[in-house]
Scaffold this motif. Sequence first.
Motif, PDB file in Angstrom:
ATOM      1  N   SER A  32      62.604  -7.781 -75.190  1.00  0.00           N
ATOM      2  CA  SER A  32      62.202  -9.043 -74.546  1.00  0.00           C
ATOM      3  C   SER A  32      63.404  -9.750 -73.943  1.00  0.00           C
ATOM      4  O   SER A  32      63.341 -10.242 -72.814  1.00  0.00           O
ATOM      5  CB  SER A  32      61.507  -9.954 -75.556  1.00  0.00           C
ATOM      6  OG  SER A  32      60.291  -9.381 -75.979  1.00  0.00           O
ATOM      7  N   ARG A  36      64.190 -10.208 -69.853  1.00  0.00           N
ATOM      8  CA  ARG A  36      64.438 -11.551 -69.319  1.00  0.00           C
ATOM      9  C   ARG A  36      65.766 -11.578 -68.568  1.00  0.00           C
ATOM     10  O   ARG A  36      65.857 -12.139 -67.469  1.00  0.00           O
ATOM     11  CB  ARG A  36      64.435 -12.588 -70.434  1.00  0.00           C
ATOM     12  CG  ARG A  36      64.622 -14.009 -69.887  1.00  0.00           C
ATOM     13  CD  ARG A  36      64.410 -15.066 -70.917  1.00  0.00           C
ATOM     14  NE  ARG A  36      65.494 -15.061 -71.884  1.00  0.00           N
ATOM     15  CZ  ARG A  36      65.698 -16.021 -72.753  1.00  0.00           C
ATOM     16  NH1 ARG A  36      64.868 -17.054 -72.818  1.00  0.00           N
ATOM     17  NH2 ARG A  36      66.708 -15.966 -73.590  1.00  0.00           N
ATOM     18  N   ARG A  39      65.184  -9.796 -65.260  1.00  0.00           N
ATOM     19  CA  ARG A  39      64.349 -10.585 -64.337  1.00  0.00           C
ATOM     20  C   ARG A  39      65.165 -11.715 -63.716  1.00  0.00           C
ATOM     21  O   ARG A  39      65.121 -11.921 -62.498  1.00  0.00           O
ATOM     22  CB  ARG A  39      63.133 -11.158 -65.069  1.00  0.00           C
ATOM     23  CG  ARG A  39      62.253 -12.036 -64.177  1.00  0.00           C
ATOM     24  CD  ARG A  39      61.041 -12.554 -64.924  1.00  0.00           C
ATOM     25  NE  ARG A  39      61.368 -13.323 -66.109  1.00  0.00           N
ATOM     26  CZ  ARG A  39      61.627 -14.628 -66.129  1.00  0.00           C
ATOM     27  NH1 ARG A  39      61.617 -15.320 -65.020  1.00  0.00           N
ATOM     28  NH2 ARG A  39      61.897 -15.235 -67.268  1.00  0.00           N
ATOM     29  N   TYR A 141      57.341 -11.231 -61.048  1.00  0.00           N
ATOM     30  CA  TYR A 141      56.652 -10.107 -61.683  1.00  0.00           C
ATOM     31  C   TYR A 141      56.890 -10.154 -63.195  1.00  0.00           C
ATOM     32  O   TYR A 141      57.959 -10.553 -63.640  1.00  0.00           O
ATOM     33  CB  TYR A 141      57.181  -8.789 -61.093  1.00  0.00           C
ATOM     34  CG  TYR A 141      56.459  -7.573 -61.600  1.00  0.00           C
ATOM     35  CD1 TYR A 141      55.184  -7.256 -61.145  1.00  0.00           C
ATOM     36  CD2 TYR A 141      57.052  -6.751 -62.553  1.00  0.00           C
ATOM     37  CE1 TYR A 141      54.522  -6.139 -61.628  1.00  0.00           C
ATOM     38  CE2 TYR A 141      56.394  -5.631 -63.031  1.00  0.00           C
ATOM     39  CZ  TYR A 141      55.134  -5.330 -62.565  1.00  0.00           C
ATOM     40  OH  TYR A 141      54.471  -4.229 -63.043  1.00  0.00           O
ATOM     41  N   ASN A 142      55.911  -9.738 -63.980  1.00  0.00           N
ATOM     42  CA  ASN A 142      56.053  -9.762 -65.442  1.00  0.00           C
ATOM     43  C   ASN A 142      56.803  -8.504 -65.908  1.00  0.00           C
ATOM     44  O   ASN A 142      56.209  -7.525 -66.343  1.00  0.00           O
ATOM     45  CB  ASN A 142      54.689  -9.870 -66.125  1.00  0.00           C
ATOM     46  CG  ASN A 142      54.812 -10.214 -67.590  1.00  0.00           C
ATOM     47  OD1 ASN A 142      55.806  -9.893 -68.245  1.00  0.00           O
ATOM     48  ND2 ASN A 142      53.803 -10.860 -68.130  1.00  0.00           N
ATOM     49  N   TRP A 143      58.120  -8.577 -65.819  1.00  0.00           N
ATOM     50  CA  TRP A 143      58.974  -7.453 -66.189  1.00  0.00           C
ATOM     51  C   TRP A 143      58.919  -7.164 -67.680  1.00  0.00           C
ATOM     52  O   TRP A 143      59.016  -6.016 -68.096  1.00  0.00           O
ATOM     53  CB  TRP A 143      60.418  -7.700 -65.743  1.00  0.00           C
ATOM     54  CG  TRP A 143      60.518  -7.636 -64.267  1.00  0.00           C
ATOM     55  CD1 TRP A 143      60.657  -8.676 -63.400  1.00  0.00           C
ATOM     56  CD2 TRP A 143      60.417  -6.462 -63.459  1.00  0.00           C
ATOM     57  NE1 TRP A 143      60.655  -8.219 -62.103  1.00  0.00           N
ATOM     58  CE2 TRP A 143      60.512  -6.854 -62.113  1.00  0.00           C
ATOM     59  CE3 TRP A 143      60.262  -5.108 -63.744  1.00  0.00           C
ATOM     60  CZ2 TRP A 143      60.460  -5.955 -61.055  1.00  0.00           C
ATOM     61  CZ3 TRP A 143      60.210  -4.205 -62.699  1.00  0.00           C
ATOM     62  CH2 TRP A 143      60.314  -4.625 -61.376  1.00  0.00           C
ATOM     63  N   GLU A 144      58.761  -8.188 -68.475  1.00  0.00           N
ATOM     64  CA  GLU A 144      58.696  -7.987 -69.926  1.00  0.00           C
ATOM     65  C   GLU A 144      57.483  -7.130 -70.287  1.00  0.00           C
ATOM     66  O   GLU A 144      57.585  -6.195 -71.081  1.00  0.00           O
ATOM     67  CB  GLU A 144      58.642  -9.330 -70.645  1.00  0.00           C
ATOM     68  CG  GLU A 144      58.676  -9.200 -72.145  1.00  0.00           C
ATOM     69  CD  GLU A 144      58.660 -10.541 -72.859  1.00  0.00           C
ATOM     70  OE1 GLU A 144      58.786 -10.522 -74.101  1.00  0.00           O
ATOM     71  OE2 GLU A 144      58.521 -11.595 -72.210  1.00  0.00           O
ATOM     72  N   LYS A 145      56.353  -7.429 -69.691  1.00  0.00           N
ATOM     73  CA  LYS A 145      55.151  -6.633 -69.966  1.00  0.00           C
ATOM     74  C   LYS A 145      55.333  -5.197 -69.462  1.00  0.00           C
ATOM     75  O   LYS A 145      54.991  -4.242 -70.153  1.00  0.00           O
ATOM     76  CB  LYS A 145      53.932  -7.278 -69.310  1.00  0.00           C
ATOM     77  CG  LYS A 145      52.635  -6.582 -69.634  1.00  0.00           C
ATOM     78  CD  LYS A 145      51.454  -7.345 -69.071  1.00  0.00           C
ATOM     79  CE  LYS A 145      50.153  -6.682 -69.457  1.00  0.00           C
ATOM     80  NZ  LYS A 145      49.000  -7.428 -68.925  1.00  0.00           N
ATOM     81  N   THR A 158      54.049  -9.688 -75.073  1.00  0.00           N
ATOM     82  CA  THR A 158      55.297 -10.277 -74.600  1.00  0.00           C
ATOM     83  C   THR A 158      55.674 -11.514 -75.411  1.00  0.00           C
ATOM     84  O   THR A 158      54.826 -12.146 -76.033  1.00  0.00           O
ATOM     85  CB  THR A 158      55.183 -10.671 -73.111  1.00  0.00           C
ATOM     86  OG1 THR A 158      54.142 -11.626 -72.965  1.00  0.00           O
ATOM     87  CG2 THR A 158      54.911  -9.447 -72.241  1.00  0.00           C
ATOM     88  N   GLN A 161      57.592 -13.982 -71.321  1.00  0.00           N
ATOM     89  CA  GLN A 161      56.876 -14.043 -70.059  1.00  0.00           C
ATOM     90  C   GLN A 161      55.397 -13.775 -70.298  1.00  0.00           C
ATOM     91  O   GLN A 161      54.929 -12.646 -70.241  1.00  0.00           O
ATOM     92  CB  GLN A 161      57.486 -13.015 -69.082  1.00  0.00           C
ATOM     93  CG  GLN A 161      57.295 -13.356 -67.645  1.00  0.00           C
ATOM     94  CD  GLN A 161      58.023 -12.375 -66.734  1.00  0.00           C
ATOM     95  OE1 GLN A 161      58.745 -11.486 -67.180  1.00  0.00           O
ATOM     96  NE2 GLN A 161      57.826 -12.542 -65.450  1.00  0.00           N
ATOM     97  N   LYS A 162      54.647 -14.818 -70.538  1.00  0.00           N
ATOM     98  CA  LYS A 162      53.219 -14.695 -70.834  1.00  0.00           C
ATOM     99  C   LYS A 162      52.428 -14.515 -69.543  1.00  0.00           C
ATOM    100  O   LYS A 162      52.817 -14.973 -68.488  1.00  0.00           O
ATOM    101  CB  LYS A 162      52.699 -15.938 -71.566  1.00  0.00           C
ATOM    102  CG  LYS A 162      53.444 -16.263 -72.834  1.00  0.00           C
ATOM    103  CD  LYS A 162      53.219 -15.226 -73.888  1.00  0.00           C
ATOM    104  CE  LYS A 162      53.932 -15.612 -75.186  1.00  0.00           C
ATOM    105  NZ  LYS A 162      54.047 -14.533 -76.096  1.00  0.00           N
ATOM    106  N   ASP A 163      51.275 -13.860 -69.663  1.00  0.00           N
ATOM    107  CA  ASP A 163      50.378 -13.794 -68.519  1.00  0.00           C
ATOM    108  C   ASP A 163      48.990 -14.252 -68.971  1.00  0.00           C
ATOM    109  O   ASP A 163      48.762 -14.527 -70.143  1.00  0.00           O
ATOM    110  CB  ASP A 163      50.355 -12.402 -67.889  1.00  0.00           C
ATOM    111  CG  ASP A 163      49.829 -11.313 -68.805  1.00  0.00           C
ATOM    112  OD1 ASP A 163      50.116 -10.144 -68.506  1.00  0.00           O
ATOM    113  OD2 ASP A 163      49.133 -11.594 -69.794  1.00  0.00           O
TER     114      ASP A 163
END
Length: 170
Positions: A32, A36, A39, A141-145, A158, A161-163
């Motif tokens: 994580s 971050r 990103r 973009y949700n790189w963590e996911k 995650t 970076q929540k979605d």
Amino acid sequence: MRALLAWTSVGTLAAAPVQLDLADDLACSACSFVSRSMRLLLSSKLKYKNKAEKGPNARKLLRDACKEDRYPSQLAVIGDPGKQEFVDFQDVMNNGGTVTNMVMDGKQRGQMKDACLAIMDSLEDDIVRQVEQTKGRVGGYNWEKFICVSQSGLCRKTKFQKDEEEDEEL
């Protein structure tokens, strides 16, 4: 500490096994932080004049995400075994948090760097491909996911970076 493959930590086969010398809980937490760092670096430093430059320029930047100075200077590990995580000690204190079972012996930034390098060794090509395919802001973009959940399988969800899907599950 033990080496683990991502696919053994969550029971699904990841696109590229990532081997980290951390327990499962810390491997996820490290991933994580790494995603971050990547990103934020890509969103602030990735420059390109045309689409063809996007991937090669991203590849040049990715290893910079692994530099120790990209991580908090007071990086610590908190929690009981099996529920440990990396935290920025200053964030915890600034948010009025309490600390139990904390380890902050100066090794954490090195552990983060090692985790980052292992992730990049396994997933760099996948990350660059995704950068090339990302429409709009790369930092959005949700790189963590993508890195920690979908590609490596180091995490089930995650942290930073929540979605929308994860918000509904909470």
